[in-house]
Write a protein that holds these residues in place. Structure first.
Motif, PDB file in Angstrom:
ATOM      1  N   CYS A   1       7.693  20.333   1.475  1.00  0.00           N
ATOM      2  CA  CYS A   1       6.594  20.876   1.634  1.00  0.00           C
ATOM      3  C   CYS A   1       5.329  20.885   0.873  1.00  0.00           C
ATOM      4  N   GLY A   2       5.704  20.097  -0.390  1.00  0.00           N
ATOM      5  CA  GLY A   2       4.569  20.049  -1.551  1.00  0.00           C
ATOM      6  C   GLY A   2       4.408  21.239  -2.383  1.00  0.00           C
ATOM      7  N   ARG A   3       5.532  22.103  -2.604  1.00  0.00           N
ATOM      8  CA  ARG A   3       5.242  23.116  -3.524  1.00  0.00           C
ATOM      9  C   ARG A   3       5.112  22.968  -4.878  1.00  0.00           C
ATOM     10  N   VAL A   4       4.607  23.934  -5.756  1.00  0.00           N
ATOM     11  CA  VAL A   4       4.626  23.592  -6.977  1.00  0.00           C
ATOM     12  C   VAL A   4       5.736  23.251  -7.743  1.00  0.00           C
ATOM     13  N   GLY A   5       5.596  22.205  -8.682  1.00  0.00           N
ATOM     14  CA  GLY A   5       6.886  21.995  -9.518  1.00  0.00           C
ATOM     15  C   GLY A   5       7.254  20.517  -8.864  1.00  0.00           C
ATOM     16  N   THR A   6       6.817  19.877  -7.600  1.00  0.00           N
ATOM     17  CA  THR A   6       7.221  18.858  -7.002  1.00  0.00           C
ATOM     18  C   THR A   6       6.069  17.515  -7.233  1.00  0.00           C
ATOM     19  N   SER A   7       6.688  16.616  -7.008  1.00  0.00           N
ATOM     20  CA  SER A   7       5.822  15.302  -7.096  1.00  0.00           C
ATOM     21  C   SER A   7       5.206  15.012  -5.825  1.00  0.00           C
ATOM     22  N   HIS A   8       4.251  15.804  -5.195  1.00  0.00           N
ATOM     23  CA  HIS A   8       3.547  15.698  -4.029  1.00  0.00           C
ATOM     24  C   HIS A   8       2.599  14.633  -4.106  1.00  0.00           C
ATOM     25  N   PRO A   9       2.504  13.771  -3.219  1.00  0.00           N
ATOM     26  CA  PRO A   9       1.449  12.801  -3.329  1.00  0.00           C
ATOM     27  C   PRO A   9      -0.082  13.427  -3.094  1.00  0.00           C
ATOM     28  N   ALA A  10      -1.123  12.720  -3.613  1.00  0.00           N
ATOM     29  CA  ALA A  10      -2.353  13.140  -3.508  1.00  0.00           C
ATOM     30  C   ALA A  10      -2.808  13.178  -2.036  1.00  0.00           C
TER      31      ALA A  10
ATOM     32  N   LEU B   1      -9.266  25.220   2.634  1.00  0.00           N
ATOM     33  CA  LEU B   1      -9.511  25.954   1.157  1.00  0.00           C
ATOM     34  C   LEU B   1     -10.869  25.350   0.646  1.00  0.00           C
ATOM     35  N   GLY B   2     -11.611  26.445   0.184  1.00  0.00           N
ATOM     36  CA  GLY B   2     -13.077  25.900  -0.351  1.00  0.00           C
ATOM     37  C   GLY B   2     -13.001  26.054  -1.839  1.00  0.00           C
ATOM     38  N   ILE B   3     -13.154  25.103  -2.790  1.00  0.00           N
ATOM     39  CA  ILE B   3     -13.170  25.165  -4.101  1.00  0.00           C
ATOM     40  C   ILE B   3     -14.242  24.056  -4.680  1.00  0.00           C
ATOM     41  N   GLY B   4     -15.059  24.572  -5.721  1.00  0.00           N
ATOM     42  CA  GLY B   4     -16.341  23.551  -6.289  1.00  0.00           C
ATOM     43  C   GLY B   4     -15.742  22.611  -7.136  1.00  0.00           C
ATOM     44  N   THR B   5     -14.557  22.612  -7.701  1.00  0.00           N
ATOM     45  CA  THR B   5     -13.949  21.468  -8.542  1.00  0.00           C
ATOM     46  C   THR B   5     -13.984  20.011  -7.980  1.00  0.00           C
ATOM     47  N   VAL B   6     -14.379  19.058  -8.687  1.00  0.00           N
ATOM     48  CA  VAL B   6     -14.654  17.520  -8.385  1.00  0.00           C
ATOM     49  C   VAL B   6     -13.120  17.094  -8.728  1.00  0.00           C
ATOM     50  N   GLU B   7     -13.010  16.260  -7.585  1.00  0.00           N
ATOM     51  CA  GLU B   7     -11.815  15.388  -7.825  1.00  0.00           C
ATOM     52  C   GLU B   7     -12.212  14.013  -8.501  1.00  0.00           C
ATOM     53  N   PHE B   8     -11.756  13.615  -9.552  1.00  0.00           N
ATOM     54  CA  PHE B   8     -12.237  12.153 -10.101  1.00  0.00           C
ATOM     55  C   PHE B   8     -11.114  11.462 -10.932  1.00  0.00           C
ATOM     56  N   GLY B   9      -9.970  11.750 -10.526  1.00  0.00           N
ATOM     57  CA  GLY B   9      -8.583  11.245 -10.905  1.00  0.00           C
ATOM     58  C   GLY B   9      -7.878  12.188 -11.768  1.00  0.00           C
ATOM     59  N   ASN B  10      -8.664  13.617 -11.965  1.00  0.00           N
ATOM     60  CA  ASN B  10      -7.607  14.561 -12.658  1.00  0.00           C
ATOM     61  C   ASN B  10      -6.643  15.123 -11.828  1.00  0.00           C
ATOM     62  N   GLY B  11      -6.470  14.973 -10.506  1.00  0.00           N
ATOM     63  CA  GLY B  11      -5.525  15.425  -9.868  1.00  0.00           C
ATOM     64  C   GLY B  11      -5.563  16.804  -9.319  1.00  0.00           C
ATOM     65  N   THR B  12      -6.620  17.509  -9.617  1.00  0.00           N
ATOM     66  CA  THR B  12      -6.537  18.785  -9.430  1.00  0.00           C
ATOM     67  C   THR B  12      -6.645  19.137  -7.801  1.00  0.00           C
TER      68      THR B  12
ATOM     69  N   GLN C   1       0.811  -1.180   0.151  1.00  0.00           N
ATOM     70  CA  GLN C   1       0.025  -0.012  -0.019  1.00  0.00           C
ATOM     71  C   GLN C   1       0.803   1.203  -0.040  1.00  0.00           C
ATOM     72  N   GLN C   2       1.914   1.207   0.772  1.00  0.00           N
ATOM     73  CA  GLN C   2       2.860   2.356   0.831  1.00  0.00           C
ATOM     74  C   GLN C   2       3.356   2.753  -0.487  1.00  0.00           C
ATOM     75  N   ARG C   3       3.920   1.507  -1.123  1.00  0.00           N
ATOM     76  CA  ARG C   3       4.519   1.662  -2.678  1.00  0.00           C
ATOM     77  C   ARG C   3       3.478   2.171  -3.573  1.00  0.00           C
ATOM     78  N   PHE C   4       1.915   1.995  -3.531  1.00  0.00           N
ATOM     79  CA  PHE C   4       1.144   2.603  -4.246  1.00  0.00           C
ATOM     80  C   PHE C   4       1.122   4.210  -3.910  1.00  0.00           C
ATOM     81  N   VAL C   5       1.331   4.537  -2.691  1.00  0.00           N
ATOM     82  CA  VAL C   5       1.348   6.077  -2.555  1.00  0.00           C
ATOM     83  C   VAL C   5       2.600   6.547  -3.113  1.00  0.00           C
ATOM     84  N   ASP C   6       3.735   5.991  -2.658  1.00  0.00           N
ATOM     85  CA  ASP C   6       4.886   6.515  -3.281  1.00  0.00           C
ATOM     86  C   ASP C   6       5.116   6.687  -4.723  1.00  0.00           C
ATOM     87  N   ALA C   7       4.475   5.708  -5.601  1.00  0.00           N
ATOM     88  CA  ALA C   7       4.342   5.652  -7.062  1.00  0.00           C
ATOM     89  C   ALA C   7       3.413   6.011  -7.794  1.00  0.00           C
TER      90      ALA C   7
END
Length: 912
Positions: free
Chosen positions: A164-173, A645-656, A84-90
């Protein structure tokens, strides 16, 4: 019976004939998903005494005395298992709906079985990832994707930025841990007391008028609470398609109609205690039909005297081009003089290409649960557009907006298929009628037979060029079969003919396009939104032109593609809303060509029957939909010193969701784990047009950035008021603001009530993204098999916000497009009946079918996107089919004109 579930002994009774899947879900084991109920997708996989089984096929009664383990039981003491951890990391998931079943199956594999991984995982489908990240996770071979753009020019700060999960890095969902342990809830992963279930009686006819409907026997069946027919339906016409402007789509639908226009259309609905009772009651409804003439061929539908699908509609009221000719919409225009351009040409290429119906095959089917709460209608639904659903449901049923709430949990895939109202309307009618909670869930067969599919297109392309390769003329004729209803028909037609044509600087262009009603099942929004169909024709024709002229296909595109300062022209100059915010097409062409030239070391299979070829194609797409796409975000500094953060966008695998957290963390100079997101709910955000047209970053992301920037300004002013130090001197840090040696913690700045700021984006100006795909293939001339030896995509995504995630979006788009190119087709019998009704008769790519695609990013910074980013969810799909067709043409010397390029079709081409 007694059994063990995740180590706990359970003493329970299974209903006669009940599957283990429903038995587990009845006991709130919502980590066990339903993707098909026919054993084809693997989303329901569990371990039975250590052996993986598809629980949808396994009788619950046979589990007596067994040890059942779901994905939630794989960890220990609240910790994730190593897998399970490898699925997070990858980043081994996108929507995550398939992930619990995928992990369960993979958990049983030993080292020897990893050599046969494609076979071992053949029973588990993923529609989102393209499988590379899944394979990395299972094998434990994942390596961090190179990050092409650091968020700070000082590379010594890169590790800190990544942490920190800043823009430009591969931060996990943010939801990673919950997804891999099965704890992230999707639409139906909730226990609702007193829940009723809805089933639909489907039309057996392609076109008929209901002359009598008798519901008495159905209504008398014990357990039935309501039987709904067209008599109960609101009289308001609407479109199931959803756009910011509802005027974009024709009003041609009713919740329940007394005229049915395709096989499978709703005739009546039953609300009952269980699905089984509801289905039994549907069979008791007696219906008399007056069958009407039907038409199934779009060209025949245009002919004089053809059966009229919506001949009763008023053209102006329903916004139809000509219902008396089955014409939903048409587009005709000319830039320059096509005939003159062809006269100037030394070489002319013309041909007609055909694309097929394709199913979205998102693993979570369409579903809605509705109920009344405090006098309000609440809809929990699998949608990409909760705010647009809210607006249209209020309109159809004449409800006050404040009296309706629509929200989505995490959605298990969409690809455009959930930009529709398909379950919400009938559930609303049922809830308002009964006053009880009601659930309606599509079966997989429903998804294959009544859910809208990709529009089939007939695309005729005519190209003229001089001997040196300069294009003089481009003519395009398009015929689109929108099926029985016009949802998305006009938009798909217009969009398909837009960027596909404006990509090339040709002095003479002409477009003639028609979108036509038939009595086939409806078509709708699909990844690429028409561009994939038209690009297949244009890029194939360009490849043929290059061959005739003896010019490299890469060079032909370099010579004729628009440059960064060229006007965008379809048949007239595009408006100022569409600009080239950054230009990376030249880099994409260079990157793809270089990769194809150096190869990847994979050789063709041995044998004289195998022929090798290479091909490429280009694509351009706008980074958001036209005519406005709006989003409003709010960011609150909570008293605890964290952000909401309040935002109306749906998460459906798009990664937003991941990127929005990264945008906020970067703007606020904090860490992404301190940003908590509430989303996709009309009660927690002011407004969001929806998660479609790749607008999650370019519109909603800009709204997030605007809100975060406004909050920083508020914090600076608050700090200045408390200390007397200038507002501009205060710099945000992860837990506070600093001015010189003075530090104010966020908890102190927030006070007892916190601070909130809002931001908005209207999407009034749109930029363009570019993609180039290239293939090297081997074709077996004896069987028609196409084997991909090398797959390459070069992408102009601007500043890549999350490299791992963006790479996954590209790989997933490529995999879906390979399915479109080689395997997938919703087949009709010629009389409107779908014959591909289950997944096993519809070839969704498995791990064994999908090559590893080499991904290369152009280095550009977009002037419109947040932090210079562009969208990259849809665009990756569009150049794949023509690139693959061009490679097949190169190998066998005969051009494919029809999708999919299945073995039988390729074999037939080889007999010519």
């Amino acid at each position: 019976m007694k059994l063990s579930i995740n180590g706990e002994t359970v003493d329970a009774v299974a209903a006669p004939g009940q599957s283990l899947r429903t038995f587990l879900r009845d006991r709130a084991h919502f980590e066990v998903k339903k993707g098909c109920d026919t054993g084809d997708c693997g989303a329901c996989s569990v371990l039975l005494d250590g052996v993986p089984v598809h629980s949808c096929l396994y009788p619950a009664g046979r589990a007596e005395g067994a040890a059942v383990t779901t994905v939630a039981g794989l960890g220990r003491d609240g910790d994730l298992s190593p897998l399970q951890q490898r699925f997070v990391d990858a980043a081994g998931f996108q929507c995550g709906f398939c992930t619990p079943g995928m992990i369960v199956t993979a958990s049983t594999l030993d080292a020897d079985e990893l050599d046969a991984l494609p076979r071992m995982l053949s029973g588990n489908l993923c529609r989102c990832t393209g499988y590379r990240a899944i394979e990395d996770a299972v094998r434990g071979t994942h390596r961090r994707v190179g990050e092409p753009r650091e968020p700070d020019p000082a590379t010594s700060r890169a590790a800190a930025a990544r942490a920190c999960g800043r823009v430009g890095t591969s931060h996990p969902a943010p939801a990673s841990t919950r997804i891999v342990s099965g704890q992230e809830p999707y639409t139906l992963d909730i226990a609702v007391p007193g829940l009723l279930h809805l089933a639909v009686l489907a039309s057996p006819h392609a076109h008929a008028r209901i002359t009598r409907i008798d519901t008495r026997a159905a209504a008398a069946l014990p357990g039935v609470h309501a039987v709904l027919t067209h008599v109960d339906s609101p009289a308001t016409l609407y479109s199931s398609a959803r756009h910011e402007s509802r005027l974009d789509d024709p009003d041609d639908s009713l919740v329940l109609d007394d005229v049915v226009r395709f096989r499978g259309q709703r005739v009546a609905a039953v609300v009952a205690d269980t699905v089984a009772i509801a289905e039994q009651a549907c069979a008791l409804i007696a219906v008399d039909y007056d069958e009407l003439p039907a038409v199934f061929d779009p060209r025949a539908a245009l002919a004089p005297g053809a059966a009229l699908v919506h001949g009763d509609k008023d053209a102006a009221t329903s916004r139809l081009a000509d219902p008396r000719r089955n014409l939903v919409a048409e587009m005709h225009g000319e830039h320059g003089d096509l005939a003159a351009g062809l006269a100037e040409a030394t070489t002319v290429v013309t041909g007609t290409w055909q694309t097929q119906r394709v199913a979205h095959v998102q693993l979570e089917t369409h579903a809605t649960i509705g109920w009344i709460e405090d006098g309000r209608l609440v809809l929990r639904t699998a949608t990409q557009v909760p705010f647009l659903v809210h607006k249209e449901i209020c309109r159809i049923f004449a409800l006050e907006p404040a009296k309706v709430r629509v929200f989505a949990a995490r959605v298990g895939g969409g690809f455009g298929g959930k930009q529709e109202i398909l379950t919400e309307d009938i559930v609303t009618l049922a809830v308002l009628t009964t006053g009880r909670p009601v659930q309606y869930e599509f079966t997989r067969t429903d998804e294959m037979t009544i859910s809208p599919v990709r529009h089939p297109f007939e695309v005729t392309v005519t190209l003229g060029a001089t001997q040196d390769g300069r294009l003089t003329a481009l003519g395009l004729e398009v015929l689109s079969d929108t099926g029985a209803y016009g949802n998305h028909g006009p938009g798909v037609m217009y969009h398909g003919c837009s960027e596909s044509v404006s990509l090339y600087a040709v002095p003479h262009k002409r477009v003639d396009a028609r979108c036509v009603y038939t009595n086939n099942p409806p078509s709708g929004a699909f990844r690429g939104y028409g561009l994939g169909q038209v690009i297949f024709g244009i890029e194939s024709a360009l490849d043929e032109l290059a061959r005739r002229l003896g010019i490299s296909p890469f060079d032909l595109r370099r010579l004729n593609s628009i440059g960064p300062t060229d006007p965008l022209v379809v048949t007239e100059v595009e408006g100022a809303d569409l600009i080239i915010g950054s230009y990376g097409l030249d880099q994409c062409l260079d990157l793809a060509e270089a990769a194809l030239t150096r190869g990847n070391g994979v050789e063709a299979p041995a044998g004289p029957q195998w022929r090798v070829g290479a091909g490429m194609a280009s694509a351009m797409i706008a980074t958001m939909p036209p005519r406005g796409h709006f989003s409003q975000a709010s960011i609150r500094l909570d008293p605890a010193g964290t952000y909401t953060l309040g935002i109306g966008t749906v998460e459906f695998g798009n990664g937003t969701t991941t990127v929005h957290a990264q945008i906020a963390a970067t703007a606020l100079n904090t860490t992404a784990d301190r940003v908590h997101i509430r989303q996709s709910d009309t009660d927690v955000a002011d407004y969001d047009t929806g998660a479609y047209g790749s607008a999650g970053i370019t519109v909603a992301g800009k709204a997030v950035l605007a809100a975060a920037t406004a909050l920083i300004e508020q914090l600076q002013l608050t700090a200045a008021a408390r200390t007397g130090l200038p507002a501009e001197s205060w710099t945000p840090e992860p837990t506070g603001l600093r001015s010189g040696s003075v530090f104010l913690p966020l908890t102190e700045l927030a006070g007892a009530t916190g601070l909130e700021a809002k931001g908005a984006e209207d999407g009034a100006v749109r930029s363009l993204a570019f993609n180039v795909h290239a293939f090297r293939v081997a074709v077996d001339t004896q069987t028609g098999e196409v084997r991909i030896l090398q797959s390459i995509q070069a992408a102009d995504a601007g500043v890549v916000m999350n490299p791992e995630q963006c790479r996954g979006q590209i790989e997933g788009g490529v995999a879906q497009a390979i399915g479109t190119s080689l395997y997938e087709e919703i087949v009709l019998d010629g009389a409107g009946t779908v014959t591909t009704r289950v997944l096993r008769s519809y070839h969704v790519p498995q791990l064994a079918d999908v090559p590893v695609t080499e991904i290369y990013f152009a280095s550009t910074t977009d002037s419109l996107g947040p932090y210079g980013a562009k969208s990259m969810s849809e665009s990756t799909y569009n150049p794949v089919a023509p690139a693959l067709a061009n490679a097949v043409r190169d190998a066998i010397g005969v051009r494919p004109f029809e999708l999919p390029m299945s073995r039988d079709r390729i074999w037939r081409l080889l007999q010519l």
